[in-house]
Structure formats: C-alpha cells, structure tokens
Design an enzyme around this catalytic site. Structure first.
Site, PDB file in Angstrom:
ATOM      1  N   ARG A 161       0.896  -1.218   0.071  1.00 40.64           N
ATOM      2  CA  ARG A 161      -0.165   0.026   0.110  1.00 40.64           C
ATOM      3  C   ARG A 161       0.941   1.125   0.021  1.00 40.64           C
ATOM      4  O   ARG A 161       1.835   1.268   0.893  1.00 40.64           O
ATOM      5  CB  ARG A 161      -0.709  -0.030   1.240  1.00 40.64           C
ATOM      6  CG  ARG A 161      -1.488   1.430   1.720  1.00 40.64           C
ATOM      7  CD  ARG A 161      -2.649   1.264   2.733  1.00 40.64           C
ATOM      8  NE  ARG A 161      -3.594   0.751   1.958  1.00 40.64           N
ATOM      9  CZ  ARG A 161      -4.978   0.696   2.564  1.00 40.64           C
ATOM     10  NH1 ARG A 161      -5.060   1.491   3.671  1.00 40.64           N
ATOM     11  NH2 ARG A 161      -5.856   0.264   1.850  1.00 40.64           N
ATOM     12  N   CYS A 220     -16.217   1.642   0.749  1.00 44.32           N
ATOM     13  CA  CYS A 220     -14.692   0.943   1.159  1.00 44.32           C
ATOM     14  C   CYS A 220     -14.657   1.050   2.781  1.00 44.32           C
ATOM     15  O   CYS A 220     -13.806   0.184   3.234  1.00 44.32           O
ATOM     16  CB  CYS A 220     -13.850   1.273   0.205  1.00 44.32           C
ATOM     17  SG  CYS A 220     -13.061   2.985   0.319  1.00 44.32           S
ATOM     18  N   ARG A 239     -13.291  -8.336   2.095  1.00 48.57           N
ATOM     19  CA  ARG A 239     -12.050  -8.250   1.403  1.00 48.57           C
ATOM     20  C   ARG A 239     -11.230  -9.416   1.939  1.00 48.57           C
ATOM     21  O   ARG A 239     -10.114  -9.985   1.216  1.00 48.57           O
ATOM     22  CB  ARG A 239     -11.586  -6.974   2.546  1.00 48.57           C
ATOM     23  CG  ARG A 239     -12.029  -5.432   2.113  1.00 48.57           C
ATOM     24  CD  ARG A 239     -11.577  -5.042   0.805  1.00 48.57           C
ATOM     25  NE  ARG A 239      -9.976  -5.008   0.650  1.00 48.57           N
ATOM     26  CZ  ARG A 239      -9.491  -4.228   1.086  1.00 48.57           C
ATOM     27  NH1 ARG A 239      -9.853  -3.066   1.763  1.00 48.57           N
ATOM     28  NH2 ARG A 239      -8.092  -4.143   1.299  1.00 48.57           N
TER      29      ARG A 239
HETATM   30  N1  NVA Z   1      -9.841   6.956  -1.331  1.00 45.93           N
HETATM   31  C1  NVA Z   1      -9.268   6.499   0.129  1.00 45.93           C
HETATM   32  C2  NVA Z   1      -9.509   5.084   0.342  1.00 45.93           C
HETATM   33  C3  NVA Z   1      -9.192   4.394   1.742  1.00 45.93           C
HETATM   34  C4  NVA Z   1      -9.214   2.921   1.898  1.00 45.93           C
HETATM   35  C5  NVA Z   1      -7.614   6.799   0.394  1.00 45.93           C
HETATM   36  O1  NVA Z   1      -6.851   6.660  -0.633  1.00 45.93           O
HETATM   37  O2  NVA Z   1      -7.275   7.289   1.424  1.00 45.93           O
HETATM   38  N1   CP Z   2     -10.836   0.196   2.685  1.00 42.18           N
HETATM   39  C1   CP Z   2      -9.690   0.158   3.300  1.00 42.18           C
HETATM   40  O1   CP Z   2      -8.684  -0.285   2.484  1.00 42.18           O
HETATM   41  O2   CP Z   2      -9.572   0.088   4.478  1.00 42.18           O
HETATM   42  P1   CP Z   2      -8.062   0.351   5.180  1.00 42.18           P
HETATM   43  O3   CP Z   2      -7.559   1.728   5.023  1.00 42.18           O
HETATM   44  O4   CP Z   2      -8.609   0.237   6.644  1.00 42.18           O
HETATM   45  O5   CP Z   2      -7.184  -0.680   4.873  1.00 42.18           O
END
Ligand code: NVA
Ligand code: CP
Length: 308
Positions: free
Chosen positions: A104, A266, A294
């Site tokens: 991530r 989400c 998920r």
């Molecule tokens: N658009 C949000 C999604 C979080 C799961 C972000 O990138 O922070």
């Molecule tokens: N929706 C999602 O990806 O949640 P987190 O940021 O908690 O991983």
C-alpha cells in the site's frame, strides 16, 4: 488464470476477475463450514505499508494465516524503504525471502517497479491511482446481494480518486454500467476513463462521467461513495469540504436510485461529509458485508497468484 500480479483490474481479463470471485465465494463458504486450507502452507507474504490501514492489514494477515501461510507486516516507519532505500533494492531483497508482496503506497509506479524487480507476485493494496482488492470485494458483495453482476448500474458520487478509478475498471470488465459524478476539478484520470471505455466496448457497458450526481444515481442498483480527502491529501481538507458541497450521499439523493439499491463504502467513512448516517447506517447499507469480503476476495487473489 495466467496472471502473475494484481496491479490494476484493467490488467486482468473478465475471466480472471470472475474466476477469482468464484474462488472467493467458495473460500467464504468453506471457512464458514470449518474447512481448513493448506493452499499456502509454508509461504510468506511481505505486507509493505507506507499509508495507514485497518481492513487491508488485518484481512491480508488473517487471510494468509487461514490459507496456511504467514504475513509479515512491514511499516515504512520501520523498514529502510522509509529512510530512502530504493524500490529496486527493496524488491530484489524481499524477492529472495518471501513468496509474495502486498504493498500500500502512493505511486502506482512503485508497485509496478516492485513487480518488475521482485521476481514474486505483487498485490496492490492501494495506491493513489487504484484500489483493486477493494473493488474485487465490492463486486463479490454486489453479486451476493443482487444475484448477478451483468446488467446492473453502479453509481459513484464523490472524488475521482483510487476508488472511482477501480470501479471504472472493475465494472467495465464484468458488465456493470458505471456512472461517476465528481465536482469540477476532481474528475477521474482521463487515461483511466479512456481505458475503461475501451474495455467497455467488449462487454457492452455504458461508462458515464458527469458532474451531476442526480444523473449518475438515477436508476442505480448500487450506490457508492468514498472519503472526500484521501490519505496524503490532509492539507486540502478544508478546501475539499467546500468544493464537494452537493456531492453528499444523503437520503434525498439516495432516493433517486432504485428502490432496492444497496449502498457501498470502502471505509473508513466520515459521516456527515460524503455520506449521512441515514444512508450508511440505514437498511440499504451493506458496508460490513463488504468489509468482510475483503478477507475472502484477497484469499482468492493470494491463492491464485501464490499457490504455485
Ligand atoms: N480513497 C481512500 C481510500 C481508503 C481505503 C484513500 O486513498 O485514502
Ligand atoms: N478500505 C480499506 O482499504 O480500508 P483500510 O484503509 O482500513 O485498509
């Protein structure tokens, strides 16, 4: 399936996605029936996070454990990547130890470079561009609630961000009409819209991008939104709250979707901003089933990419 990585859903074929969703359903049923799996016995997944997470971390770590393997949580605050070690070196090193890497981070190109140099499957756990694991879970949820995917309409109201992009990619591949309504200045990437429109030619999907939330939501079977202020955009928060006025999914707007429409988010959600309590905590909301999926969707992804 023939894929080595999950970088975006645009890279995957319709069959790849449907095969993964079918496996996710099977794994979900088997988990609930108490079936134990050894699909990834002895395998390890490095999980790199340069942004916060609740769902992604816990669902990946639990998921690989349930498949007989082990997740290794690597916060950028603790590993050398956070101190400037390159993706190239990190990829080459991790590839010598682990059987897969979930990451991530901010830049999609970093995920692509990991895949290029790591020599092991790479799974995108969210970038500024896309969030493919989330949309696989969302498609699983839609199929469960609606009994089908093809022929539905999904509306997304809000920021033209990683979630909007992933809905464009996912829906175009599986046959769901997709309508995205964003304020001016917060549109989706033109390249993503073009890619989705090209994919949509094969599936007959209608792709709509508009500034009009009512146009997008009218007749929708599935209504989605996301935070107006994604990770990394904290300094823009006050301006964004002003600019997104009129783009809140509230009871009045939601009423323009179909009577049996479901609501997806989400998460994390910010009640009173992109969505009201009335909608997110109301009878049409399926957010916690979505969050649960998920786990199942990502177990399917790991099984598909890492089992051999
Ligand atoms: N658009 C949000 C999604 C979080 C799961 C972000 O990138 O922070
Ligand atoms: N929706 C999602 O990806 O949640 P987190 O940021 O908690 O991983």
């Amino acid at each position: 399936m023939n894929q080595k990585h999950l970088l975006t859903l645009h890279d995957w074929s319709t069959d790849d996605i449907l095969e993964t969703l079918a496996l996710a359903d099977k794994l979900k049923k088997e988990l609930k029936a108490g079936v134990k799996h050894h699909i990834l016995e002895g395998k390890t997944l490095a999980m790199i996070f340069t942004k916060s997470s609740t769902r992604t971390r816990v669902s990946f770590e639990t998921g690989i454990y349930q498949l007989g393997g082990q997740g290794i949580f690597l916060s950028s605050a603790d590993i050398q990547l956070g101190r400037g070690e390159t993706i190239y070196d990190t990829a080459n090193v991790l590839g010598r130890y682990v059987d897969g890497i979930m990451i991530r981070t901010f830049k999609q190109s970093d995920v692509e470079d990991l895949a290029k140099y790591g020599g092991v499957p790479v799974i995108n756990g969210l970038t500024d561009l896309v969030h493919p694991c989330q949309v696989l879970a969302d498609l699983q949820t839609v199929a469960e609630k609606k009994g089908k995917l093809q022929g539905l309409k999904l509306a997304y109201i809000g920021d033209g961000n990683n979630m909007a992009h992933s809905y464009l990619y996912g829906c175009a591949k599986v046959g769901i009409d997709v309508a995205i309504a964003t304020p001016e200045g917060y549109e989706c990437s033109a390249e993503v819209v073009e890619n989705a429109k090209n994919d949509a030619k094969a599936t007959g999907v209608k792709v709509t991008v508009t500034h009009d939330p009512v146009e997008a939501i009218t007749g929708a079977d599935v209504v989605c939104t996301d935070t107006w202020c994604s990770m990394g955009q904290e300094a823009e928060k006050a301006q964004r709250i002003k600019d997104f006025e009129g783009y809140q999914v509230n009871g009045e707007l939601f009423a323009k979707a179909k009577d049996d429409a479901i609501f997806l988010h989400c998460l994390p959600a910010y009640r009173g901003f992109e969505v009201t309590e009335e909608v997110i905590d109301g009878p049409h909301s399926v957010i916690f089933d979505e969050a649960e999926n998920r786990l199942h969707a990502q177990k399917a992804v790991m099984a598909q990419l890492m089992a051999n």
